[in-house]
Design a protein around this motif. Structure first.
Motif, PDB file in Angstrom:
ATOM      1  N   GLY A  13       0.591  -0.951  -0.303  1.00 43.16           N
ATOM      2  CA  GLY A  13      -0.125   0.030   0.202  1.00 43.16           C
ATOM      3  C   GLY A  13       0.941   1.469   0.438  1.00 43.16           C
ATOM      4  O   GLY A  13       2.199   1.908   0.284  1.00 43.16           O
ATOM      5  N   GLY A  14       0.361   2.473  -0.782  1.00 43.63           N
ATOM      6  CA  GLY A  14       1.084   3.743  -0.513  1.00 43.63           C
ATOM      7  C   GLY A  14       1.907   3.884  -1.363  1.00 43.63           C
ATOM      8  O   GLY A  14       2.901   4.451  -0.832  1.00 43.63           O
ATOM      9  N   THR A  15       1.488   3.175  -2.480  1.00 45.30           N
ATOM     10  CA  THR A  15       3.175   3.200  -3.774  1.00 45.30           C
ATOM     11  C   THR A  15       2.614   3.930  -4.579  1.00 45.30           C
ATOM     12  O   THR A  15       3.247   4.008  -5.702  1.00 45.30           O
ATOM     13  CB  THR A  15       3.455   1.871  -3.792  1.00 45.30           C
ATOM     14  OG1 THR A  15       2.174   0.599  -4.300  1.00 45.30           O
ATOM     15  CG2 THR A  15       4.162   1.021  -2.407  1.00 45.30           C
ATOM     16  N   THR A  16       1.881   5.236  -4.716  1.00 40.65           N
ATOM     17  CA  THR A  16       1.125   6.323  -5.416  1.00 40.65           C
ATOM     18  C   THR A  16       0.433   5.143  -6.512  1.00 40.65           C
ATOM     19  O   THR A  16       0.019   6.350  -8.022  1.00 40.65           O
ATOM     20  CB  THR A  16       2.305   6.557  -6.177  1.00 40.65           C
ATOM     21  OG1 THR A  16       2.937   6.027  -6.942  1.00 40.65           O
ATOM     22  CG2 THR A  16       2.991   7.249  -5.196  1.00 40.65           C
ATOM     23  N   LYS A  17       0.092   3.994  -6.205  1.00 42.33           N
ATOM     24  CA  LYS A  17      -0.414   3.424  -7.577  1.00 42.33           C
ATOM     25  C   LYS A  17      -1.938   4.538  -7.798  1.00 42.33           C
ATOM     26  O   LYS A  17      -2.276   4.843  -9.082  1.00 42.33           O
ATOM     27  CB  LYS A  17      -1.502   2.213  -7.070  1.00 42.33           C
ATOM     28  CG  LYS A  17      -0.530   1.200  -6.728  1.00 42.33           C
ATOM     29  CD  LYS A  17      -1.224   0.132  -5.836  1.00 42.33           C
ATOM     30  CE  LYS A  17      -2.197   0.011  -5.092  1.00 42.33           C
ATOM     31  NZ  LYS A  17      -1.080   0.582  -3.685  1.00 42.33           N
ATOM     32  N   THR A  18      -2.751   4.926  -7.276  1.00 40.46           N
ATOM     33  CA  THR A  18      -4.197   5.549  -6.920  1.00 40.46           C
ATOM     34  C   THR A  18      -3.647   7.075  -7.555  1.00 40.46           C
ATOM     35  O   THR A  18      -4.629   7.450  -8.340  1.00 40.46           O
ATOM     36  CB  THR A  18      -4.492   5.921  -5.815  1.00 40.46           C
ATOM     37  OG1 THR A  18      -5.367   4.686  -5.124  1.00 40.46           O
ATOM     38  CG2 THR A  18      -6.377   6.850  -6.458  1.00 40.46           C
ATOM     39  N   THR A  19      -2.290   8.019  -6.760  1.00 41.26           N
ATOM     40  CA  THR A  19      -2.503   8.827  -7.468  1.00 41.26           C
ATOM     41  C   THR A  19      -1.352   8.602  -9.242  1.00 41.26           C
ATOM     42  O   THR A  19      -1.451   9.431  -9.685  1.00 41.26           O
ATOM     43  CB  THR A  19      -0.856   9.370  -7.018  1.00 41.26           C
ATOM     44  OG1 THR A  19      -1.518   9.734  -5.506  1.00 41.26           O
ATOM     45  CG2 THR A  19      -0.654  10.632  -7.565  1.00 41.26           C
ATOM     46  N   GLY A 177       8.635  12.466 -10.057  1.00 42.42           N
ATOM     47  CA  GLY A 177       9.218  13.104  -9.043  1.00 42.42           C
ATOM     48  C   GLY A 177       8.859  13.623  -7.214  1.00 42.42           C
ATOM     49  O   GLY A 177       7.410  13.463  -8.243  1.00 42.42           O
ATOM     50  N   LEU A 179       7.402  15.076  -5.500  1.00 42.46           N
ATOM     51  CA  LEU A 179       6.679  16.633  -5.416  1.00 42.46           C
ATOM     52  C   LEU A 179       4.850  17.081  -5.250  1.00 42.46           C
ATOM     53  O   LEU A 179       4.167  16.306  -5.224  1.00 42.46           O
ATOM     54  CB  LEU A 179       6.706  17.371  -7.130  1.00 42.46           C
ATOM     55  CG  LEU A 179       7.971  17.341  -7.820  1.00 42.46           C
ATOM     56  CD1 LEU A 179       8.344  17.318  -9.102  1.00 42.46           C
ATOM     57  CD2 LEU A 179       8.786  18.188  -7.545  1.00 42.46           C
ATOM     58  N   SER A 183       1.603  14.776  -4.507  1.00 44.18           N
ATOM     59  CA  SER A 183       1.544  14.578  -3.211  1.00 44.18           C
ATOM     60  C   SER A 183      -0.134  15.418  -2.516  1.00 44.18           C
ATOM     61  O   SER A 183      -0.676  15.160  -1.665  1.00 44.18           O
ATOM     62  CB  SER A 183       2.690  14.817  -2.127  1.00 44.18           C
ATOM     63  OG  SER A 183       3.134  16.268  -1.886  1.00 44.18           O
TER      64      SER A 183
HETATM   65  N1  LIG Z   1       5.704  11.912  -6.243  1.00 42.20           N
HETATM   66  C1  LIG Z   1       5.421  11.679  -5.789  1.00 42.20           C
HETATM   67  N2  LIG Z   1       5.497  12.595  -3.996  1.00 42.20           N
HETATM   68  C2  LIG Z   1       4.668  12.648  -3.002  1.00 42.20           C
HETATM   69  N3  LIG Z   1       4.384  12.381  -2.727  1.00 42.20           N
HETATM   70  C3  LIG Z   1       3.480  11.285  -3.748  1.00 42.20           C
HETATM   71  C4  LIG Z   1       3.777  11.639  -4.535  1.00 42.20           C
HETATM   72  N4  LIG Z   1       2.222  10.337  -5.219  1.00 42.20           N
HETATM   73  C5  LIG Z   1       1.689  10.155  -4.011  1.00 42.20           C
HETATM   74  N5  LIG Z   1       2.486  10.924  -3.239  1.00 42.20           N
HETATM   75  C6  LIG Z   1       1.747  10.548  -1.738  1.00 42.20           C
HETATM   76  O1  LIG Z   1       1.743   8.920  -1.785  1.00 42.20           O
HETATM   77  C7  LIG Z   1       1.351   8.923  -0.627  1.00 42.20           C
HETATM   78  C8  LIG Z   1       0.275   7.016  -1.158  1.00 42.20           C
HETATM   79  O2  LIG Z   1       0.084   7.880  -2.762  1.00 42.20           O
HETATM   80  P1  LIG Z   1      -1.780   6.911  -3.589  1.00 42.20           P
HETATM   81  O3  LIG Z   1      -2.717   7.267  -2.528  1.00 42.20           O
HETATM   82  O4  LIG Z   1      -1.670   7.594  -4.054  1.00 42.20           O
HETATM   83  O5  LIG Z   1      -0.795   5.326  -3.547  1.00 42.20           O
HETATM   84  P2  LIG Z   1      -1.752   3.854  -3.482  1.00 42.20           P
HETATM   85  O6  LIG Z   1      -0.538   2.994  -3.786  1.00 42.20           O
HETATM   86  O7  LIG Z   1      -2.848   3.637  -4.026  1.00 42.20           O
HETATM   87  O8  LIG Z   1      -1.820   4.337  -1.898  1.00 42.20           O
HETATM   88  P3  LIG Z   1      -3.244   2.430  -1.704  1.00 42.20           P
HETATM   89  O9  LIG Z   1      -1.906   1.502  -1.348  1.00 42.20           O
HETATM   90  O10 LIG Z   1      -3.598   3.630  -0.491  1.00 42.20           O
HETATM   91  O11 LIG Z   1      -4.148   2.473  -2.124  1.00 42.20           O
HETATM   92  C9  LIG Z   1      -0.698  10.012  -1.036  1.00 42.20           C
HETATM   93  O12 LIG Z   1      -0.479  10.676  -0.161  1.00 42.20           O
HETATM   94  C10 LIG Z   1       0.107  10.292  -2.235  1.00 42.20           C
HETATM   95  O13 LIG Z   1      -0.180  11.976  -1.830  1.00 42.20           O
END
Ligand SMILES: Nc1ncnc2c1ncn2[C@@H]1O[C@H](COP(=O)(O)OP(=O)(O)OP(=O)(O)O)[C@@H](O)[C@H]1O
Ligand SMILES: [Mg+2]
Length: 212
Positions: A13-19, A177, A179, A183
């Motif tokens: 989790g939290g590896t920026t998949k959603t972003t 990055g 950035l 985030s």
């Molecule tokens: N390029 C970036 N730079 C800094 N922070 C980022 C970046 N992309 C995403 N984040 C932040 O990192 C965190 C995790 O991102 P995100 O929710 O996209 O991950 P995820 O893999 O979808 O998490 P989950 O497994 O909980 O669904 C969030 O707080 C997001 O705002």
């Protein structure tokens, strides 16, 4: 089905998949594709991002947090060119992720250039390879690694790029990055996603024939 079905996956989790999925969907929309965004994470992070944003996303967003995604998508994807699937962490909901990978035309694994994320990349790759037997073509979907949360000029970016490339994986040239624009994006609208690193990543994937 749609021409492109891009699944964003990772073990953790939290590896920026959603972003990454949300930005990529906006890029594809800006390029004129008819985009369907599928949130398959029961947390519904992208659904709530879309609800919180001042304007709804300029493409259809649905929730399909189910192990039957590969079957259900057939109905939902009609009329769309590109489907972007946001998935839950593999370690929590592997059935949903495997279901998405059964129909994906491309799996993108966002990875930070750090030891812990590198170690877990192997588990995501293993899952992608293992899904071959469940797919119509008997092959795993193509996989691309996207380096995210990179620090400008830090050696870690090239170290992990070389390492992952040596492992035989495709690493996208463009890196995302660490950035504020990414985030802080949750709950806001995105304009001109094509001008971000995600635009460059999509252009490269198109050039490589991995996205139409
Ligand atoms: N390029 C970036 N730079 C800094 N922070 C980022 C970046 N992309 C995403 N984040 C932040 O990192 C965190 C995790 O991102 P995100 O929710 O996209 O991950 P995820 O893999 O979808 O998490 P989950 O497994 O909980 O669904 C969030 O707080 C997001 O705002
Ligand atoms: Mg998420």
């Amino acid at each position: 089905m749609a021409q492109d079905i891009v699944a964003f996956i990772n073990f953790k989790g939290g590896t920026t998949k959603t972003t990454s999925a949300v930005f990529t969907a906006h890029v594809l929309h800006e390029l004129g594709r008819r985009v369907l965004y599928v949130d398959s994470d029961p947390q519904g992070s992208a659904l709530s991002w879309n609800e919180d944003a001042p304007q709804p996303f300029p493409f259809t967003v649905i929730g399909l947090p189910t192990k039957a995604l590969h079957n259900e998508l057939r109905d939902f994807a009609a009329g769309y060119d590109a489907v972007v699937i946001d998935t839950p962490p593999l370690e929590q909901k592997s059935g949903v992720v495997v279901s998405a990978l059964r129909v994906a035309t491309l799996a993108v694994v966002p990875v930070a250039p750090t030891p812990i994320e590198y170690k877990r990349l192997a588990l995501a790759v293993e899952t992608v390879n293992d899904v071959a037997d469940l797919r119509a073509d008997g092959q795993p979907p193509p996989l691309a690694v996207l380096l995210t949360r990179t620090i400008p000029n830090a050696i870690s970016t090239s170290t992990y790029r070389d390492q992952i490339t040596n492992d035989g994986l495709l690493v996208i040239g463009s890196t995302v990055g660490r950035l504020e624009i990414f985030s802080q994006a949750d709950g806001d609208n995105i304009t001109n996603a094509t001008a971000t690193a995600y635009g460059d990543a999509v252009a490269e994937l198109q050039h490589r024939g991995l996205i139409k």
